[in-house]
Design a protein around this motif. Structure first.
Motif, short mmCIF file in Angstrom:
data_model
loop_
_atom_site.label_atom_id
_atom_site.label_comp_id
_atom_site.label_asym_id
_atom_site.label_seq_id
_atom_site.Cartn_x
_atom_site.Cartn_y
_atom_site.Cartn_z
N MET A 79 36.28 -5.24 -50.50
CA MET A 79 37.31 -4.82 -49.55
C MET A 79 38.58 -4.46 -50.30
O MET A 79 38.74 -4.81 -51.47
CB MET A 79 37.56 -5.93 -48.52
N SER A 80 39.47 -3.77 -49.63
CA SER A 80 40.74 -3.39 -50.25
C SER A 80 41.53 -4.64 -50.62
O SER A 80 41.38 -5.71 -50.00
CB SER A 80 41.56 -2.51 -49.30
N ALA A 81 42.39 -4.53 -51.61
CA ALA A 81 43.22 -5.66 -52.04
C ALA A 81 44.12 -6.13 -50.91
O ALA A 81 44.35 -7.33 -50.75
CB ALA A 81 44.06 -5.24 -53.25
N GLN A 82 44.61 -5.20 -50.10
CA GLN A 82 45.49 -5.56 -49.00
C GLN A 82 44.79 -6.47 -47.99
O GLN A 82 45.37 -7.43 -47.50
CB GLN A 82 46.01 -4.29 -48.30
N LEU A 83 43.53 -6.17 -47.69
CA LEU A 83 42.78 -7.01 -46.76
C LEU A 83 42.35 -8.31 -47.43
O LEU A 83 42.37 -9.37 -46.82
CB LEU A 83 41.57 -6.25 -46.21
N LYS A 84 42.00 -8.25 -48.69
CA LYS A 84 41.57 -9.45 -49.41
C LYS A 84 42.69 -10.49 -49.48
O LYS A 84 42.44 -11.69 -49.34
CB LYS A 84 41.09 -9.08 -50.83
N ILE A 85 43.92 -10.03 -49.65
CA ILE A 85 45.05 -10.97 -49.65
C ILE A 85 45.13 -11.72 -48.33
O ILE A 85 45.33 -12.93 -48.29
CB ILE A 85 46.38 -10.22 -49.94
N VAL A 86 44.93 -10.99 -47.23
CA VAL A 86 44.96 -11.62 -45.90
C VAL A 86 43.84 -12.64 -45.77
O VAL A 86 44.06 -13.76 -45.30
CB VAL A 86 44.88 -10.54 -44.79
N ALA A 106 27.58 -9.01 -48.68
CA ALA A 106 27.41 -10.41 -49.07
C ALA A 106 28.71 -11.19 -48.85
O ALA A 106 28.68 -12.32 -48.34
CB ALA A 106 26.95 -10.52 -50.52
N HIS A 107 29.83 -10.60 -49.21
CA HIS A 107 31.11 -11.27 -49.02
C HIS A 107 31.38 -11.48 -47.53
O HIS A 107 31.76 -12.59 -47.11
CB HIS A 107 32.23 -10.43 -49.64
N TYR A 108 31.17 -10.46 -46.73
CA TYR A 108 31.38 -10.58 -45.29
C TYR A 108 30.46 -11.64 -44.67
O TYR A 108 30.91 -12.49 -43.91
CB TYR A 108 31.18 -9.22 -44.60
N ARG A 109 29.19 -11.60 -45.02
CA ARG A 109 28.25 -12.58 -44.47
C ARG A 109 28.62 -14.01 -44.87
O ARG A 109 28.48 -14.95 -44.09
CB ARG A 109 26.82 -12.26 -44.90
N THR A 110 29.09 -14.18 -46.08
CA THR A 110 29.52 -15.50 -46.55
C THR A 110 30.76 -15.95 -45.78
O THR A 110 30.85 -17.11 -45.35
CB THR A 110 29.80 -15.48 -48.06
N ARG A 150 37.25 -23.84 -35.86
CA ARG A 150 37.12 -24.36 -34.50
C ARG A 150 37.11 -23.26 -33.44
O ARG A 150 36.60 -23.47 -32.35
CB ARG A 150 38.25 -25.34 -34.20
N ARG A 151 37.65 -22.11 -33.73
CA ARG A 151 37.76 -21.03 -32.75
C ARG A 151 36.41 -20.36 -32.47
O ARG A 151 36.22 -19.78 -31.43
CB ARG A 151 38.75 -19.95 -33.21
N HIS A 152 35.47 -20.40 -33.41
CA HIS A 152 34.17 -19.74 -33.24
C HIS A 152 34.34 -18.28 -32.81
O HIS A 152 33.72 -17.83 -31.84
CB HIS A 152 33.28 -20.49 -32.24
N LEU A 153 35.19 -17.57 -33.54
CA LEU A 153 35.46 -16.18 -33.20
C LEU A 153 34.24 -15.29 -33.44
O LEU A 153 33.42 -15.56 -34.32
CB LEU A 153 36.61 -15.64 -34.05
N LYS A 154 34.16 -14.23 -32.70
CA LYS A 154 33.22 -13.16 -32.99
C LYS A 154 33.85 -12.33 -34.10
O LYS A 154 35.07 -12.34 -34.28
CB LYS A 154 32.97 -12.31 -31.75
N SER A 155 33.03 -11.59 -34.84
CA SER A 155 33.58 -10.75 -35.90
C SER A 155 32.72 -9.51 -36.09
O SER A 155 31.57 -9.45 -35.64
CB SER A 155 33.66 -11.54 -37.22
N PHE A 198 37.17 -6.71 -39.35
CA PHE A 198 37.65 -6.39 -40.69
C PHE A 198 37.37 -4.91 -40.93
O PHE A 198 36.21 -4.49 -40.89
CB PHE A 198 36.93 -7.24 -41.74
N ALA A 199 38.42 -4.14 -41.16
CA ALA A 199 38.27 -2.70 -41.39
C ALA A 199 38.83 -2.36 -42.76
O ALA A 199 40.00 -2.62 -43.05
CB ALA A 199 39.00 -1.91 -40.30
N THR A 200 37.98 -1.80 -43.61
CA THR A 200 38.39 -1.55 -44.99
C THR A 200 37.60 -0.41 -45.61
O THR A 200 36.42 -0.26 -45.35
CB THR A 200 38.21 -2.82 -45.84
N PRO A 201 38.26 0.36 -46.45
CA PRO A 201 37.48 1.24 -47.31
C PRO A 201 36.83 0.39 -48.40
O PRO A 201 37.30 -0.72 -48.68
CB PRO A 201 38.53 2.19 -47.91
N LEU A 202 35.78 0.89 -48.98
CA LEU A 202 35.14 0.18 -50.08
C LEU A 202 35.87 0.54 -51.36
O LEU A 202 35.90 1.71 -51.75
CB LEU A 202 33.66 0.58 -50.19
#
Length: 177
Positions: free
Chosen positions: A89-96, A133-137, A109-114, A80-84
């Protein structure tokens, strides 16, 4: 490893992009493939909360979110790459991120790394608390494995970012994978 970077900055030559480029260089040097998706250029509408997807099905909106879905369900890591923007996060990323609900179970189920790459003008010690906090959640809820966060304090312009340590930290994160 297949890595998808969700680039959430509308400024293609900005500080967030600098971190993404540095991360990409490091990851590719280690032999990983990196796909950067500029979510700001896609047609992705906000989630309507209709739940027609049943949290694991086709979204009724039929927009570019299907591209995100295919890429994430075929990768090993999401960044996840975003300006603060006002401590999130940016609205564009939050929509995604909100649209993850249409493939929530598959993501789990994918257990992706992030990882998180972010920059802010502010350099107070509390600057990234809400975004962290949002990212960790998100990591906890979707069962991601956090590989690290680059929190670019005092990165208000590309020249500020370029003269600081954060591009090198992003590069090292990419190389560490």
């Amino acid at each position: 490893m297949k890595i998808v970077v969700l680039m959430g900055s509308p400024n293609i030559n900005g500080s967030t992009s600098m971190l993404v480029q540095s991360f990409r260089k490091g990851a590719e040097e280690k032999g990983h493939s990196v796909c950067v998706i500029d979510v700001c250029k896609l047609n992705i509408a906000p989630c309507t909360g209709c739940v027609a997807c049943g949290y694991e099905g086709d979204c009724v909106q039929g927009d570019d979110n299907e591209l995100i879905r295919q890429k994430l369900l075929g990768c090993d890591m999401v960044v996840f790459a975003t300006p603060l923007y006002y401590y999130g996060m940016s609205a564009q990323l939050k929509i995604v991120v909100d649209r993850f609900c249409a493939y929530n179970s598959s993501l789990n189920r994918r257990h992706l790394k992030s990882a998180l790459l972010t920059v802010a003008w502010n350099s107070d010690d509390w600057t990234f608390e809400a975004l962290e906090a949002h990212y960790r959640t998100l990591v906890r809820y979707i069962n991601f494995e956090d590989m690290g966060m680059i929190l670019g304090y005092g990165c208000g312009s590309p020249s500020m970012t370029g003269s600081g340590a954060y591009p090198e930290k992003a590069y090292k994160l990419g190389r560490s994978l």
